[in-house]
Design an enzyme around this catalytic site. Structure first.
Site, PDB file in Angstrom:
ATOM      1  N   HIS A  77       0.781  -1.073  -0.014  1.00 54.81           N
ATOM      2  CA  HIS A  77       0.140   0.093  -0.116  1.00 54.81           C
ATOM      3  C   HIS A  77       0.879   1.169   0.003  1.00 54.81           C
ATOM      4  O   HIS A  77       0.550   2.150  -0.857  1.00 54.81           O
ATOM      5  CB  HIS A  77      -0.944  -0.113   1.074  1.00 54.81           C
ATOM      6  CG  HIS A  77      -1.847   1.202   1.257  1.00 54.81           C
ATOM      7  ND1 HIS A  77      -3.325   0.992   1.209  1.00 54.81           N
ATOM      8  CD2 HIS A  77      -1.670   2.541   1.851  1.00 54.81           C
ATOM      9  CE1 HIS A  77      -3.956   2.407   1.270  1.00 54.81           C
ATOM     10  NE2 HIS A  77      -2.721   3.116   1.826  1.00 54.81           N
ATOM     11  N   GLU A  78       1.731   1.333   0.832  1.00 54.88           N
ATOM     12  CA  GLU A  78       2.629   2.467   1.028  1.00 54.88           C
ATOM     13  C   GLU A  78       3.470   2.831  -0.233  1.00 54.88           C
ATOM     14  O   GLU A  78       3.829   3.693  -0.616  1.00 54.88           O
ATOM     15  CB  GLU A  78       3.481   2.618   2.368  1.00 54.88           C
ATOM     16  CG  GLU A  78       2.426   2.562   3.648  1.00 54.88           C
ATOM     17  CD  GLU A  78       1.651   3.834   3.808  1.00 54.88           C
ATOM     18  OE1 GLU A  78       1.813   4.832   3.061  1.00 54.88           O
ATOM     19  OE2 GLU A  78       0.559   3.530   4.488  1.00 54.88           O
ATOM     20  N   HIS A 138       2.148   4.477  -2.790  1.00 53.58           N
ATOM     21  CA  HIS A 138       2.020   6.011  -2.744  1.00 53.58           C
ATOM     22  C   HIS A 138       3.326   6.720  -3.222  1.00 53.58           C
ATOM     23  O   HIS A 138       3.513   7.459  -3.981  1.00 53.58           O
ATOM     24  CB  HIS A 138       1.876   6.470  -1.195  1.00 53.58           C
ATOM     25  CG  HIS A 138       0.447   6.402  -0.800  1.00 53.58           C
ATOM     26  ND1 HIS A 138      -0.663   6.904  -1.457  1.00 53.58           N
ATOM     27  CD2 HIS A 138      -0.068   6.018   0.552  1.00 53.58           C
ATOM     28  CE1 HIS A 138      -1.579   7.093  -0.739  1.00 53.58           C
ATOM     29  NE2 HIS A 138      -1.529   6.223   0.505  1.00 53.58           N
ATOM     30  N   HIS A 150       3.674   6.647  -6.958  1.00 54.73           N
ATOM     31  CA  HIS A 150       3.026   7.613  -7.566  1.00 54.73           C
ATOM     32  C   HIS A 150       3.819   8.823  -7.690  1.00 54.73           C
ATOM     33  O   HIS A 150       3.767   9.637  -8.572  1.00 54.73           O
ATOM     34  CB  HIS A 150       1.577   7.965  -6.817  1.00 54.73           C
ATOM     35  CG  HIS A 150       0.735   8.919  -6.997  1.00 54.73           C
ATOM     36  ND1 HIS A 150      -0.286   9.287  -6.641  1.00 54.73           N
ATOM     37  CD2 HIS A 150       0.657   9.460  -8.450  1.00 54.73           C
ATOM     38  CE1 HIS A 150      -1.174  10.125  -7.405  1.00 54.73           C
ATOM     39  NE2 HIS A 150      -0.442  10.142  -8.761  1.00 54.73           N
TER      40      HIS A 150
END
Length: 621
Positions: free
Chosen positions: A406-407, A410, A413
């Site tokens: 998940h992290e 980020h 991105h």
């Protein structure tokens, strides 16, 4: 020192923006101003949370307030705004700008407008004062939301006191103990930790009142209307209804525990969900952990990103004094043809002086500098993983693996955004809130796919691959009670919307009670104030729904683009081109349309959420 330097640069850049003829240089100067302030503010946001030295944390907190105050003053600077108006009002000059430059100019103007630039001097001053006051209220509320509640230890039954921290004659309750198998421990923690704090209730009232006053002052119907301008949702509302039978399953499970109270209560939700999953699928994290060493997981991410996007990690040697802890690692993210894209600092292991939270921090945004060199983005990923011990590497539970993916979503991105301007660079803080979680949630689907896991999940001692049936059981278990979990998120989102809508002229607790009865399936508990622990009200005010919106988009992207082949380079390149590359320089709904190659309807969003739930769910819009 960084703060003072940034403020000197800001003074110079404001003068330059106000005196230079309108043109692309106007937008570039605004972006330099944004970059100068954000580099310090973003760094301070990280330092105030993560630095082991209290003096650094306190200095960073002061810097956040100081820079935030300067930003609010600049957002009501008439001369600065006029320089942008001169540009946007000059059709001949505007025609010479590319679409990204025009978009960034419009976003800067939007910042002026929502800050009340159109108001007279006294009202602009009022808007600045309200924003500065809100900065203080945010600090007070966030600090208070993390504080433990204390009670005389004689109030608690003696046989459960050892479950809590004891300080003399007082017991400190610092959390909900939601996973405790002892129902009395869960109940005591819930009622004590959530007991209303009068001063914090007043702080929240004042915070919400200030937000509403600010929104109406600058011309919006409510703070929610102001906050949702420019998002995918566009307007506020609470019209989604979702009902689940999961709570009936929880009630049956609770009966098996020989409890004196067969009714399912809010303190039971997390524990009973876990108990049902364990009974149905016998999910024991210790069975999985030996297959998920941190090194193997990072290699798995490396292989995935190489196949999907043509990028890989490369270990970097940090300079003296660059790191805040000796167990932090620095990685360069390298593209196979474009070279280094940016840097990720991996602060992964638990420490006594470290907050227990998993999060992504922007340290520096990417942008094209005046000299033609691209300013590389820098981020920090902070996790709370078990450190290696002796000959045993750091071993992750399935939930830790999911959080890591998940992290890292980020982070990628941030790394893969290649915007000309820092103001709209790839980071989650620079794009629409209800789009910002899409890249991270999408990575959770990869973390649950056996084709992905089979590439790296090996027993750290024997080299045996993770059996496919274990992954299947794990995925099936995640569906159990997922409808109830989603219903809880809908309750949180609805509560946030109502708090930031038109004034209710009643207490936040009365509103909580009504929303809980309407949108959740479990009763409100008297003399509790869960809203005082709802720290997302500060950073996600009127936007908590973003988690559900982003999950719906990620679900659609996964099913349409990656379910058939999670390693598809064609889809990976489309993902970067249509979604990751733009940051906030493109309307979020246009990015979704580009990726899905169609315009999703509200029914598509709801159906995407429902597809991720178990069959015990009915939905209506």
């Amino acid at each position: 020192m960084a703060q003072h330097q940034a403020l000197r640069e800001a003074e110079f850049l404001v003068h330059k923006a106000c005196t230079h003829p309108p043109g692309a240089v106007t937008v570039e100067t605004f972006d330099q101003l944004s970059d100068s302030l954000c580099r310090v503010a973003d760094l301070a946001d990280f330092i105030k949370v993560a630095h082991p030295d209290a003096a650094f944390r306190e200095a960073a907190e002061r810097t956040c307030v100081e820079i935030g105050t300067v930003v609010e003053i600049l957002n009501t600077n008439v001369d600065l705004c006029q320089s942008l108006k001169n540009l946007l009002g000059n059709e001949a000059v505007l025609a010479t700008l590319d679409s990204d430059t025009r978009r960034v100019a419009e976003l800067f103007m939007f910042d002026f407008e929502i800050s009340g630039i159109h108001l007279d001097y006294s009202k602009r001053s009022k808007a600045v004062a309200l924003n500065v006051k809100l900065l203080d209220l945010y600090h007070v509320f966030l600090s208070g939301s993390q504080l433990p509640n204390a009670i005389d230890k004689q109030v608690l039954p003696e046989h459960i006191r050892h479950c809590f921290s004891i300080d003399g004659n007082r017991v400190q309750i610092s959390g909900l103990h939601a996973d405790s198998p002892n129902e009395l421990v869960r109940e005591a923690a819930y009622k004590i930790f959530l007991y209303p704090n009068t001063s914090l209730l007043l702080c929240l009232d004042e915070l919400l009142a200030c937000r509403h006053e600010l929104a109406t002052l600058v011309g919006y119907e409510s703070f929610a209307h102001r906050a949702l301008k420019g998002t995918m949702a566009k307007t506020p509302g609470t019209k989604t209804n979702l009902t689940s039978k999961d709570f009936k399953m929880m009630k049956e499970m609770k009966k098996k525990t020989h409890t004196t109270n067969p009714e399912v209560m809010p303190w039971d939700h997390a524990y009973l969900s876990s108990a049902i999953r364990t009974e149905m699928f016998n999910i024991d994290p210790s069975i999985y952990s030996p297959y998920f060493s941190l090194g193997a997981c990072m290699e798995g991410l490396n292989c995935l990103f190489t196949q999907l996007l043509g990028v890989y990690f490369q270990a970097e040697q940090p300079k003296m004094g660059e790191l805040w802890s000796e167990d932090v690692r620095k990685l360069a993210v390298v593209h196979e043809t474009e070279g280094v894209l940016g840097y990720i600092y991996c602060d992964f292991f638990r420490r006594l002086d470290k907050p227990h939270q998993d999060c992504h921090f922007t340290i520096r945004g990417g942008r094209l500098r005046d000299d033609g060199v691209y300013q590389l983005p820098v981020v920090v990923l902070m996790l709370s993983l078990p450190p290696p011990s002796g000959r045993t590497p750091s071993l992750l539970t399935p939930s830790m693996v999911e959080n890591l993916f998940h992290e890292m979503g980020h982070a990628m991105h941030s790394m893969l955004g290649r915007t000309h301007y820092q103001h709209v660079t790839g980071q989650r803080t620079r794009c629409s809130t209800d789009f910002a979680e899409v890249p991270s949630i999408l990575m959770e689907y990869f973390a649950s796919d056996y084709r992905v896991l089979s590439q790296f999940a090996r027993h750290y001692q024997t080299g045996e691959p993770l059996p496919e049936n274990l992954v299947s059981r794990l995925c099936e278990s995640k569906r159990v009670c997922s409808a109830a979990d989603t219903q809880l998120q809908i309750f949180y989102a609805a509560l946030d919307q109502v708090y930031h809508g038109k004034p209710q002229y009643r207490s936040t607790t009365d509103i909580l009670r009504e929303m809980q009865e309407k949108f959740y399936g479990l009763p409100y508990v008297n003399d509790t104030a869960w809203q005082l622990r709802f720290s997302h009200l500060v950073g996600y005010g009127a936007k908590y729904y973003s988690y559900l919106m982003s999950r719906a988009v990620a679900s659609m992207v996964w099913r349409q683009c990656f379910l058939q082949d999670p390693f598809s380079r064609v889809m990976g390149e489309r993902y970067r081109r249509e979604m990751l590359a733009h940051g906030g320089s493109k309307e979020p709904v246009l990015m979704v349309q580009g990726m899905l190659q169609k315009t999703p309807t509200i029914e598509d969003f709801v159906d995407a959420l429902v597809l991720d739930l178990n069959t015990n769910v009915k939905s209506s819009v």
